[in-house]
Design an enzyme around this catalytic site. Structure first.
Site, PDB file in Angstrom:
ATOM      1  N   ASP A 179       0.794  -1.216  -0.292  1.00  0.00           N
ATOM      2  CA  ASP A 179      -0.104   0.049  -0.008  1.00  0.00           C
ATOM      3  C   ASP A 179       0.703   1.244   0.103  1.00  0.00           C
ATOM      4  OD1 ASP A 179      -2.649   1.495   0.344  1.00  0.00           O
ATOM      5  OD2 ASP A 179      -1.749   2.103   2.337  1.00  0.00           O
ATOM      6  N   GLU A 182       1.217  -0.642  -5.202  1.00  0.00           N
ATOM      7  CA  GLU A 182       0.176   0.550  -5.368  1.00  0.00           C
ATOM      8  C   GLU A 182       1.082   1.763  -5.490  1.00  0.00           C
ATOM      9  OE1 GLU A 182      -3.632   2.950  -3.475  1.00  0.00           O
ATOM     10  OE2 GLU A 182      -1.922   2.414  -2.189  1.00  0.00           O
TER      11      GLU A 182
END
Length: 733
Positions: free
Chosen positions: A412, A465
């Site tokens: 993330d 990401e």
């Protein structure tokens, strides 16, 4: 066996320090020690009025002398060698046994110290935290935690009335690790660490950074896990996985938030076993290859969706225990599904029981808020330049892959890790040693974690990401890249959804939104993500992003999904969007499963199932997802009609042609150049009645005839249904 001689008695100041909880080195004072050639036992047992010592085999060593009314005892004993000691304590209320943790040696050894100090220990999860074991002839639990700047660290819990004076730990001075073996304690023991900082302040109780199990929120204590190894049955899956090149394999990911995918009738969460029974067959039947879980590491706040974890090593107790989560993964593997976890090494919350100022200093985070505080999420940022912090995170990645057989980690907020000035204004960040805005330490950490995961666990993969133009995110480390296997293609998502949200009559003026992505489509190994982020915070659901009346919204959505599944790149779709959830996602309730009773919603679900089937069945649609040889535009500039067409190819497989019509106007007798002469079968027609469409098309197939002078050797005349995507498979007769 007690010998009376006052010369060996302890200094009253040290006794007072033990009783008051201010002694900084309990192991140097408590337990068995040699004093002037004599063996002396010292023990602190609150509430005891008398204390008698025994060896583990029951040999009576004698009573100890009470030296302090708070419960301090000592006595000179005759004993051959250092060995574990048991005490029989008594007061007016009765008797009880106490096993002396200070009569045991250390569990950690010099090689642990060496590798921890070097930052190269790759099995910290087996050494730090709480581990139930047999040690020196008795069953108990070993606790170990890093707190280098603490004056004292103690294990506390119901077993000692949360009294930090009773189980202070041994400090390993070379590493700053504190450890203690506490006999008898085992599975299910609730515990935390009481830490006295360098300034003498007792901090709020801390959960164990390496805890493998935690209490159910709102409680925040750690739990000694069951040491029984889970019996895995996925050997065949793992063996096949290890041989996979995922760049050239189908990868269709179903992104799931476990707390809101489905719930029990009373609104409570399904547990890991129920999710294994319901979610796994659902995703498998729909043809997905992987389930991606929003973070399931322990976290205190439900609306954070898991992105503010406080227990990186513990599957959240919301859905059960660690064995239950292992069962979920094992069930998925036996159904042919991989499991990807969202992993959050970019930041951590400042909850007082967590990592924030863990030993009274900025330990896991930077002390300077310009480096250690994240303004977007009100969280702390890891100090990636500190080897112990890097090791903590690296070991965590390896832990999930090894202990839970996880197939991949989606990392993330990578962009926030790469740039020191991420979401900061001038003067709010500190340049690196070269004067730039790159976080050099974070870059090296990412390279290392990616290298180690691929080295130790072949067949697994790492996904970033990452939303910037940082070069080589998915390039190998040895080629100068960050070493991820894949990167989310945020540009594709933003451009195409912007196009699809426009009224169809205006799309002709924004044709490039759908074609621009192919300019850079092979610069990285991309995953095309329609994730949870696109259907929250007022963005609406995928269905409500689409223009037009109800029928046109569904047709637009089906056509878009066809476009996406035909486009180069791996696929990711968030739960609920596979059946056109009408409302945007709300983590506080289950998806609207009743919508499947409506034909249009069930039609979208059928389409996704068939798209997954075609994507997996046809190598041309997946084997060159990440390579330019697998894609060629056929029609890329028909702005006026908002039509797109391209061919997908792979070695030793028949080509596939994808044709999209993004207006509600059907196109009859539309000529499409084709790569081969012959019959082309409609493998997918998003306008089929089976999917809720108008059921128009080409009666299942078209024939391409040879032509000369064009950029393709053949052409076919097609009927393009309104708001549709056709996926045509070459059938070599």
């Amino acid at each position: 066996m007690f010998v009376s001689n006052e010369n060996w008695q302890a200094d009253t100041r040290e006794i007072e320090a033990v009783v008051s909880g201010t002694h900084g080195d309990a192991f140097a004072f408590l337990g068995l020690h040699e004093v002037d050639g004599a063996r002396v036992l010292r023990a602190f047992v609150p509430h005891a009025e008398t204390l008698t010592a025994f060896t583990l085999d029951g040999t009576r060593l004698g009573p100890l002398i009470p030296r302090h009314p708070g419960g301090f005892f000592e006595g000179k004993v005759e004993i051959e060698n250092r060995q574990p000691v048991r005490y029989r304590a008594a007061n007016a209320g009765g008797e009880w046994d106490v096993y002396d943790p200070y009569s045991f040696g250390p569990v950690l050894g010099p090689m642990d110290d060496y590798y921890i100090g070097e930052g190269s220990h790759l099995r910290l999860f087996d050494r730090l935290g709480a581990h139930e074991m047999e040690f020196e002839g008795i069953h108990g639990t070993h606790f170990a935690v890093w707190a280098p700047n603490a004056r004292r660290v103690s294990v506390v819990g119901p077993f000692n009335d949360w009294d930090g004076r009773r189980h202070p730990m041994r400090k390993r001075r070379d590493t700053g690790i504190w450890e203690v073996f506490i006999p008898i304690l085992g599975t299910g023991t609730i515990y935390k660490y009481e830490i006295v900082g360098a300034d003498g302040t007792t901090l709020p109780l801390k959960a164990d950074p390496f805890a493998r199990q935690s209490e159910l929120r709102p409680r925040t204590a750690s739990v000694v896990p069951d040491p029984t190894e889970f019996t895995w049955t996925d050997a065949a899956y793992l063996e096949e996985r290890a041989r996979r090149d995922w760049r050239r394999s189908p990868m269709s990911i179903y992104e799931v938030h476990l707390g809101s995918w489905r719930r029990r009738p009373d609104g409570t969460f399904l547990d890991y076993g129920q999710l294994a029974d319901q979610l796994v067959p659902y995703a498998a039947d729909m043809g997905y290859t992987h389930i991606e879980l929003l973070p399931i590491s322990e976290h205190p706040y439900d609306p954070s969706w898991g992105y503010q974890p406080t227990g990186l090593y513990a599957p959240t107790a919301r859905f059960g225990d660690p064995a239950g989560f292992a069962w979920f993964v094992d069930t998925a593997h036996n159904a042919g599904l991989g499991v990807i976890l969202d992993w959050v090494p970019a930041h951590f919350p400042t909850d007082e029981h967590g990592l924030s100022h863990f030993d009274g200093t900025a330990l896991y985070e930077h002390a300077d808020p310009r480096q250690g505080y994240h303004p977007d999420w009100n969280t702390a940022i890891y100090n990636f330049g500190r080897r112990e912090v890097e090791s903590y995170l690296l070991n965590n990645a390896l832990f999930w892959l090894e202990k839970f057989h996880i197939d991949g980690l989606r990392v993330d907020a990578v962009a926030s890790m790469l740039y020191l000035d991420y979401s900061r204004q001038h003067g709010q960040w500190v340049p690196n040693k070269f004067g730039g805005n790159e976080n050099v330490e974070a870059v090296e950490f990412l390279k290392r974690v990616n290298s180690e995961t691929y080295r130790q666990h072949p067949g697994t993969f790492m996904i970033a990401e990452e939303s910037t133009a940082w070069p080589g995110v998915s390039a190998p480390v040895h080629n100068g890249g960050l070493g991820f296997g894949f990167k989310w293609n945020m540009g594709f998502m933003n451009d195409t959804l912007r196009y699809m949200s426009r009224e169809t009559i205006h799309r002709r003026y924004h044709h490039n939104d759908m074609t621009f992505g192919t300019i850079y489509a092979f610069s990285e190994n991309f995953v095309l993500p329609i994730s949870h982020d696109e259907v929250v915070h007022g963005k609406g659901s995928m269905l409500t992003k689409m223009p037009g009346d109800d029928w046109q919204q569904f047709a637009n959505l089906r056509a878009y999904y066809g476009f996406m599944w035909g486009h180069p790149g791996k696929k990711l779709l968030f739960m609920g969007q596979e059946f056109a959830q009408r409302e945007e996602w709300n983590e506080g309730k289950a998806l609207d499963w009743f919508l499947l009773d409506a034909g249009m919603h069930e039609g979208v679900r059928r389409l996704i199932t068939d798209l997954n089937g075609a994507y997996r069945e046809l190598p041309a649609l997946h084997a060159r997802d990440c390579e330019p040889e697998g894609f060629e535009w056929i029609i890329g500039n028909d702005h006026q009609n908002s039509v797109f067409a391209w061919v997908r190819r792979s070695e030793n497989a028949e080509p596939v042609v994808v044709v999209c019509n993004f207006t509600p106007v059907p196109r009859d007798d539309y000529v499409v150049p084709m790569p081969l002469v012959g019959k082309w079968v409609e493998r997918i027609n998003t306008d089929a009645g089976w999917y809720g469409g108008s059921n128009s098309g080409n009666q299942g197939a078209v024939v391409a005839s040879a032509v000369e002078g064009g950029h393709m050797p053949a052409e076919a005349t097609l009927y393009l249904p309104p708001l549709s995507t056709l996926i045509l498979k070459y059938e070599n007769e």
